[in-house]
Design a protein around this motif. Structure first.
Motif, PDB file in Angstrom:
ATOM      1  N   MET A  86      42.313 128.659  12.284  1.00 25.73           N
ATOM      2  CA  MET A  86      43.576 127.969  12.957  1.00 25.73           C
ATOM      3  C   MET A  86      43.219 126.456  13.112  1.00 25.73           C
ATOM      4  O   MET A  86      42.162 126.271  13.809  1.00 25.73           O
ATOM      5  CB  MET A  86      43.994 128.624  14.161  1.00 25.73           C
ATOM      6  CG  MET A  86      44.855 128.066  14.927  1.00 25.73           C
ATOM      7  SD  MET A  86      45.727 128.830  16.499  1.00 25.73           S
ATOM      8  CE  MET A  86      45.434 130.317  16.172  1.00 25.73           C
TER       9      MET A  86
ATOM     10  N   ASN B  33      50.014 121.191  17.857  1.00 28.19           N
ATOM     11  CA  ASN B  33      49.965 122.028  16.922  1.00 28.19           C
ATOM     12  C   ASN B  33      49.446 123.660  17.326  1.00 28.19           C
ATOM     13  O   ASN B  33      49.866 124.556  16.884  1.00 28.19           O
ATOM     14  CB  ASN B  33      48.621 121.532  16.013  1.00 28.19           C
ATOM     15  CG  ASN B  33      49.128 120.524  14.989  1.00 28.19           C
ATOM     16  OD1 ASN B  33      50.286 120.197  14.854  1.00 28.19           O
ATOM     17  ND2 ASN B  33      48.144 119.818  14.583  1.00 28.19           N
TER      18      ASN B  33
ATOM     19  N   ASP C 130      51.528 127.152  16.396  1.00 28.65           N
ATOM     20  CA  ASP C 130      50.867 127.960  16.168  1.00 28.65           C
ATOM     21  C   ASP C 130      51.257 129.473  16.762  1.00 28.65           C
ATOM     22  O   ASP C 130      51.389 130.344  16.213  1.00 28.65           O
ATOM     23  CB  ASP C 130      49.311 127.841  15.820  1.00 28.65           C
ATOM     24  CG  ASP C 130      48.765 126.814  14.824  1.00 28.65           C
ATOM     25  OD1 ASP C 130      49.438 126.489  13.845  1.00 28.65           O
ATOM     26  OD2 ASP C 130      47.628 126.497  14.919  1.00 28.65           O
TER      27      ASP C 130
ATOM     28  N   GLU D 130      54.497 130.376  15.599  1.00 24.60           N
ATOM     29  CA  GLU D 130      54.464 131.085  14.440  1.00 24.60           C
ATOM     30  C   GLU D 130      54.058 132.551  14.775  1.00 24.60           C
ATOM     31  O   GLU D 130      54.537 133.307  13.816  1.00 24.60           O
ATOM     32  CB  GLU D 130      53.719 130.311  13.405  1.00 24.60           C
ATOM     33  CG  GLU D 130      53.735 130.896  11.972  1.00 24.60           C
ATOM     34  CD  GLU D 130      53.071 129.610  10.838  1.00 24.60           C
ATOM     35  OE1 GLU D 130      53.497 129.654   9.884  1.00 24.60           O
ATOM     36  OE2 GLU D 130      51.916 129.350  11.610  1.00 24.60           O
ATOM     37  N   GLU D 131      53.097 132.611  15.253  1.00 30.67           N
ATOM     38  CA  GLU D 131      52.515 134.228  15.633  1.00 30.67           C
ATOM     39  C   GLU D 131      53.578 135.104  16.493  1.00 30.67           C
ATOM     40  O   GLU D 131      53.854 136.081  15.911  1.00 30.67           O
ATOM     41  CB  GLU D 131      51.213 134.167  16.612  1.00 30.67           C
ATOM     42  CG  GLU D 131      50.078 133.349  15.853  1.00 30.67           C
ATOM     43  CD  GLU D 131      49.043 133.423  16.809  1.00 30.67           C
ATOM     44  OE1 GLU D 131      48.928 134.213  17.707  1.00 30.67           O
ATOM     45  OE2 GLU D 131      47.998 132.561  16.537  1.00 30.67           O
TER      46      GLU D 131
END
Length: 149
Positions: free
Chosen positions: A1, A8, A12, A15-16
């Motif tokens: 990652m 960011n 992330d 997104e998970e």
């Protein structure tokens, strides 16, 4: 990652979360499909059993005990069909709930991506201005050197 800044990291994480919600949506849709399939099978079975009852009554006839048994079985089968309808409705509501959750998570991810893109654009613009300023200064110094010569 790869994490350069907190934004960011948040992207992330979003997104998970979206990935998990996507899996949950797939599972809910699969359960709904199974419930619908089972409901259709039960309805077909009920129709077939009613048809066999009619054929038995029209054909050679049935004893009263067989008639009562068939009718009570059909009543019990109708209850199962209604229960399955309730299960299908519950599955549909779950799909709708998870879908709504997915949409919210997707919007959140899009918002983070938009903010990151805006920040990158602003940084690129600042860098471009800085480079332009350096070039202007260089050109000015070069012009001043020519004037001295």
């Amino acid at each position: 990652m790869k994490v350069n800044n907190p934004m960011n990291l948040l992207r992330d994480m979003a997104e998970e979360t979206l990935t998990e919600t996507t899996r949950a949506l797939g599972g809910a849709r699969q359960q709904l499909q199974q419930a619908v399939t089972q409901h259709r099978q039960l309805q077909c079975y009920e129709n077939e059993y009613q048809q066999s009852l009619r054929q038995g009554m029209m054909g050679s006839g049935m004893s009263v005990a067989d008639l009562v048994n068939h009718q009570s079985f059909i009543v019990a089968l109708r209850q199962v069909v209604k229960q399955q309808e309730g299960h299908v409705n519950a599955c549909e509501k779950e799909v709708d709930r998870v879908k709504q959750n997915w949409v919210q998570n997707k919007q959140r991810l899009n918002a983070f991506e938009t903010l990151i893109a805006r920040r990158a654009s602003a940084q690129a613009q600042t860098q471009s201005r800085h480079e332009q300023k350096l070039m202007d200064e260089f050109a000015q110094r070069a012009g001043q050197k020519r004037e001295r010569l």
